[in-house]
Motif scaffolding. Structure first.
Motif, PDB file in Angstrom:
ATOM      1  N   THR A 252       0.776  -1.250   0.029  1.00 54.21           N
ATOM      2  CA  THR A 252      -0.104   0.065   0.037  1.00 54.21           C
ATOM      3  C   THR A 252       0.731   1.219  -0.038  1.00 54.21           C
ATOM      4  OG1 THR A 252      -1.662  -1.122   1.393  1.00 54.21           O
ATOM      5  CG2 THR A 252      -1.842   1.196   1.113  1.00 54.21           C
ATOM      6  N   TYR A 253       2.074   1.326   0.901  1.00 54.54           N
ATOM      7  CA  TYR A 253       2.938   2.149   0.769  1.00 54.54           C
ATOM      8  C   TYR A 253       3.530   2.823  -0.467  1.00 54.54           C
ATOM      9  CZ  TYR A 253       7.203   4.851   1.928  1.00 54.54           C
ATOM     10  OH  TYR A 253       8.278   5.874   1.814  1.00 54.54           O
ATOM     11  N   PHE A 254       3.809   1.607  -1.176  1.00 56.85           N
ATOM     12  CA  PHE A 254       4.544   1.769  -2.584  1.00 56.85           C
ATOM     13  C   PHE A 254       3.672   2.193  -3.395  1.00 56.85           C
ATOM     14  CE2 PHE A 254       6.066   0.076  -6.569  1.00 56.85           C
ATOM     15  CZ  PHE A 254       7.244   0.593  -6.534  1.00 56.85           C
ATOM     16  N   LEU A 255       2.366   1.664  -3.513  1.00 54.66           N
ATOM     17  CA  LEU A 255       1.363   1.928  -4.518  1.00 54.66           C
ATOM     18  C   LEU A 255       0.935   3.447  -4.430  1.00 54.66           C
ATOM     19  CD1 LEU A 255      -1.009   1.265  -6.868  1.00 54.66           C
ATOM     20  CD2 LEU A 255      -2.239   0.569  -4.886  1.00 54.66           C
ATOM     21  N   LEU A 256       0.882   4.074  -3.046  1.00 52.43           N
ATOM     22  CA  LEU A 256       0.372   5.312  -2.943  1.00 52.43           C
ATOM     23  C   LEU A 256       1.563   6.152  -3.214  1.00 52.43           C
ATOM     24  CD1 LEU A 256      -2.411   6.500  -2.417  1.00 52.43           C
ATOM     25  CD2 LEU A 256      -2.074   4.014  -1.859  1.00 52.43           C
ATOM     26  N   ARG A 257       2.803   5.667  -3.115  1.00 50.61           N
ATOM     27  CA  ARG A 257       3.861   6.649  -3.259  1.00 50.61           C
ATOM     28  C   ARG A 257       3.985   6.788  -4.769  1.00 50.61           C
ATOM     29  NH1 ARG A 257       9.928   4.449  -2.056  1.00 50.61           N
ATOM     30  NH2 ARG A 257       9.543   3.303  -3.935  1.00 50.61           N
ATOM     31  N   THR A 258       3.854   5.883  -5.731  1.00 44.45           N
ATOM     32  CA  THR A 258       3.745   5.938  -7.083  1.00 44.45           C
ATOM     33  C   THR A 258       2.880   6.800  -7.370  1.00 44.45           C
ATOM     34  OG1 THR A 258       5.061   3.886  -7.255  1.00 44.45           O
ATOM     35  CG2 THR A 258       3.992   4.425  -9.162  1.00 44.45           C
ATOM     36  N   THR A 259       1.576   6.825  -7.128  1.00 43.09           N
ATOM     37  CA  THR A 259       0.360   7.564  -7.374  1.00 43.09           C
ATOM     38  C   THR A 259       0.623   8.978  -6.828  1.00 43.09           C
ATOM     39  OG1 THR A 259      -0.883   5.508  -7.008  1.00 43.09           O
ATOM     40  CG2 THR A 259      -1.987   7.735  -7.067  1.00 43.09           C
ATOM     41  N   GLY A 260       1.094   9.206  -5.747  1.00 42.06           N
ATOM     42  CA  GLY A 260       1.491  10.371  -5.411  1.00 42.06           C
ATOM     43  C   GLY A 260       2.662  11.329  -6.311  1.00 42.06           C
ATOM     44  N   ALA A 261       3.600  10.395  -6.703  1.00 43.23           N
ATOM     45  CA  ALA A 261       4.571  11.121  -7.604  1.00 43.23           C
ATOM     46  C   ALA A 261       3.941  11.222  -8.982  1.00 43.23           C
ATOM     47  CB  ALA A 261       5.911   9.985  -7.658  1.00 43.23           C
ATOM     48  N   MET A 262       3.265  10.502  -9.421  1.00 41.81           N
ATOM     49  CA  MET A 262       2.632  10.767 -10.639  1.00 41.81           C
ATOM     50  C   MET A 262       1.749  12.079 -10.621  1.00 41.81           C
ATOM     51  SD  MET A 262       1.234   6.914 -11.797  1.00 41.81           S
ATOM     52  CE  MET A 262       0.582   7.404 -13.445  1.00 41.81           C
ATOM     53  N   LEU A 263       0.949  12.045  -9.582  1.00 46.75           N
ATOM     54  CA  LEU A 263       0.063  13.528  -9.415  1.00 46.75           C
ATOM     55  C   LEU A 263       1.039  14.732  -9.243  1.00 46.75           C
ATOM     56  CD1 LEU A 263      -2.609  14.896  -8.894  1.00 46.75           C
ATOM     57  CD2 LEU A 263      -2.483  14.293  -6.647  1.00 46.75           C
ATOM     58  N   GLY A 264       2.137  14.489  -8.507  1.00 47.17           N
ATOM     59  CA  GLY A 264       3.069  15.493  -8.268  1.00 47.17           C
ATOM     60  C   GLY A 264       3.813  15.928  -9.522  1.00 47.17           C
ATOM     61  N   SER A 265       4.253  15.154 -10.379  1.00 46.37           N
ATOM     62  CA  SER A 265       4.787  15.430 -11.755  1.00 46.37           C
ATOM     63  C   SER A 265       3.927  16.607 -12.515  1.00 46.37           C
ATOM     64  CB  SER A 265       5.137  14.211 -12.515  1.00 46.37           C
ATOM     65  OG  SER A 265       4.011  13.552 -12.885  1.00 46.37           O
ATOM     66  N   VAL A 266       2.524  16.346 -12.267  1.00 52.16           N
ATOM     67  CA  VAL A 266       1.433  17.151 -12.954  1.00 52.16           C
ATOM     68  C   VAL A 266       1.319  18.736 -12.166  1.00 52.16           C
ATOM     69  CG1 VAL A 266      -0.690  17.423 -13.771  1.00 52.16           C
ATOM     70  CG2 VAL A 266       0.495  15.331 -13.965  1.00 52.16           C
ATOM     71  N   LEU A 267       1.145  18.483 -10.985  1.00 50.11           N
ATOM     72  CA  LEU A 267       0.816  19.734 -10.110  1.00 50.11           C
ATOM     73  C   LEU A 267       2.035  20.698  -9.913  1.00 50.11           C
ATOM     74  CD1 LEU A 267      -1.394  18.031  -7.272  1.00 50.11           C
ATOM     75  CD2 LEU A 267      -2.016  19.181  -9.329  1.00 50.11           C
ATOM     76  N   LEU A 268       3.212  19.874  -9.790  1.00 47.90           N
ATOM     77  CA  LEU A 268       4.632  20.994  -9.772  1.00 47.90           C
ATOM     78  C   LEU A 268       4.666  21.723 -10.871  1.00 47.90           C
ATOM     79  CD1 LEU A 268       6.740  18.420  -7.798  1.00 47.90           C
ATOM     80  CD2 LEU A 268       5.913  20.411  -6.910  1.00 47.90           C
ATOM     81  N   THR A 269       4.227  21.637 -12.164  1.00 50.32           N
ATOM     82  CA  THR A 269       4.328  22.635 -13.084  1.00 50.32           C
ATOM     83  C   THR A 269       3.542  23.753 -12.998  1.00 50.32           C
ATOM     84  OG1 THR A 269       2.310  21.239 -14.310  1.00 50.32           O
ATOM     85  CG2 THR A 269       4.734  20.648 -14.808  1.00 50.32           C
ATOM     86  N   ARG A 270       2.244  23.621 -12.014  1.00 48.97           N
ATOM     87  CA  ARG A 270       1.334  24.710 -11.763  1.00 48.97           C
ATOM     88  C   ARG A 270       1.544  25.285 -10.343  1.00 48.97           C
ATOM     89  NH1 ARG A 270      -0.629  20.769 -14.775  1.00 48.97           N
ATOM     90  NH2 ARG A 270      -1.774  21.092 -16.799  1.00 48.97           N
TER      91      ARG A 270
END
Length: 384
Positions: A252-270
């Protein structure tokens, strides 16, 4: 982001995929042990043959970049990786396999040092750089997932003794990455060309902000490794889960970490990276406190997932801020930051010691201490 910039990023993102190949070594160690009848002690040394080189080669790699450039240094790292994968195919012995793992580790250390700043040659805007680094971590995580699957397919088809047949597949991807990168025109940075000693590089730690961020990398790596290490232990000790169910905590930790990184890669441009850092690390601290106080197994699993999600972009943000703090010393700082990755391994023995004297909650206090340091770090850095 311009289409030309995106095209230049693609071979770099494939480079992050190659970076994840080293995580397969721990998985392969059991097959190597059975093939050569290695002792448990020697087999336990196999992962170290990969990751110990972060300590010895990170700073020299950063200094070499001053003379030959980032792109050439990445090419050297890919060449070392390819040689490491070819070696067992040429001669299959204990020595050749140990040398192969060592070359994979050295290549990976040099790749970590050089690929991240090379991304800065393509993404000059600080927002896009942080986002690109986060995207790279997502690709690396996906590689860590797929690597063992490739090995399983090979072993299933050809037998346990043929585990190294996965290297031609991984090696082919590395060759494609090298050729693609070599043919991609990337603006060369203006390096100093100076030959620097270890003392010159470590002198950068006299800069308060560089030291703060160096320790920040150490703490976020320590947090990541420790949560993975403790997940199963906590569910077993506190909630009496059997070993088959305990795996859900780190998964669960690994899955949510990957999901968070994917979301972060989008949000950090804005979104401003420092603001994003502050919000996420506050929520990460709250999640760790929730895990310490949790009396429900379901709540504990949720807290594990939240820790992974909210800590997922911290490494990329801290690394990016460090690179931009002293851009004239970006190569040396990159070497320092990657050296801190190896330093993060010292946190796990401390966690183990605290568990032995205080129980599983003692280890959680160390994880909380890492997060609290990152909270201090988040409010000490300036907005980009």
């Amino acid at each position: 982001m311009k289409s030309k910039t995106l095209f230049h990023m693609l071979p770099l993102l494939l480079g992050f995929f190659v970076m994840g190949f080293c995580d397969i070594v721990g998985f392969l160690s059991d097959y190597v042990q059975r093939a050569f009848q290695w002792s448990d002690v020697l087999t336990g040394f196999v992962p170290s043959m990969v990751f110990i080189w972060f300590l010895f080669f990170s700073i020299p790699a950063g200094n070499v970049m001053n003379r030959i450039g980032r792109k050439t240094t990445v090419m050297v790292s890919l060449a070392l990786t390819i040689v490491g994968m070819v070696l067992p195919l040429i001669t299959y012995t204990t020595i050749s396999c140990m040398m192969a793992f060592a070359l994979l580790g050295i290549g990976n250390a040099v790749l970590q040092v050089s690929l991240n700043p090379l991304l800065g040659n393509v993404l000059t805007d600080s927002r896009y750089l942080t986002s690109g680094l986060t995207a790279g971590q997502v690709v690396k995580a996906l590689s860590s997932l797929f690597g063992p699957e490739i090995a399983v397919l090979v072993v299933t088809r050809y037998g346990d003794d043929s585990w190294y047949y996965c290297f031609p597949v991984l090696g082919a991807i590395t060759v494609v990455t090298a050729v693609w990168l070599w043919l991609t025109p990337i603006k060369r940075e203006q390096g100093s060309g100076a030959s620097l000693s270890f003392r010159d590089t470590f002198r950068l730690l006299s800069d308060r902000m560089v030291l703060l961020l160096f320790l920040g990398i150490l703490m976020v790596v320590g947090l990541d490794v420790s949560v993975n290490y403790m997940g199963s232990k906590l569910m077993s000790a506190r909630f009496l889960w059997d070993s088959a169910d305990c795996k859900y905590a780190p998964q669960t930790y690994f899955l949510l970490r990957t999901t968070g990184a994917m979301l972060g890669s989008v949000l950090l441009t804005r979104i401003d990276a420092v603001s994003y850092f502050r919000v996420n690390i506050v929520l990460c601290v709250a999640s760790i406190v929730g895990l310490i106080l949790s009396e429900s197994a379901s709540l504990a699993i949720v807290c594990f997932g939240c820790i992974g999600f909210f800590a997922s972009s911290v490494f990329s943000i801290v690394y990016s801020v460090a690179m931009q703090h002293r851009p004239e010393h970006a190569n040396e700082i990159s070497g320092l930051m990657v050296t801190a990755i190896s330093g993060g391994a010292i946190v796990t023995p401390v966690v183990g010691y605290c568990i032995s004297i205080m129980g599983v909650v003692g280890g959680l206090y160390i994880v909380l201490a890492c997060a609290l340091y990152l909270l201090v770090c988040a409010y000490a850095v300036k907005h980009t």
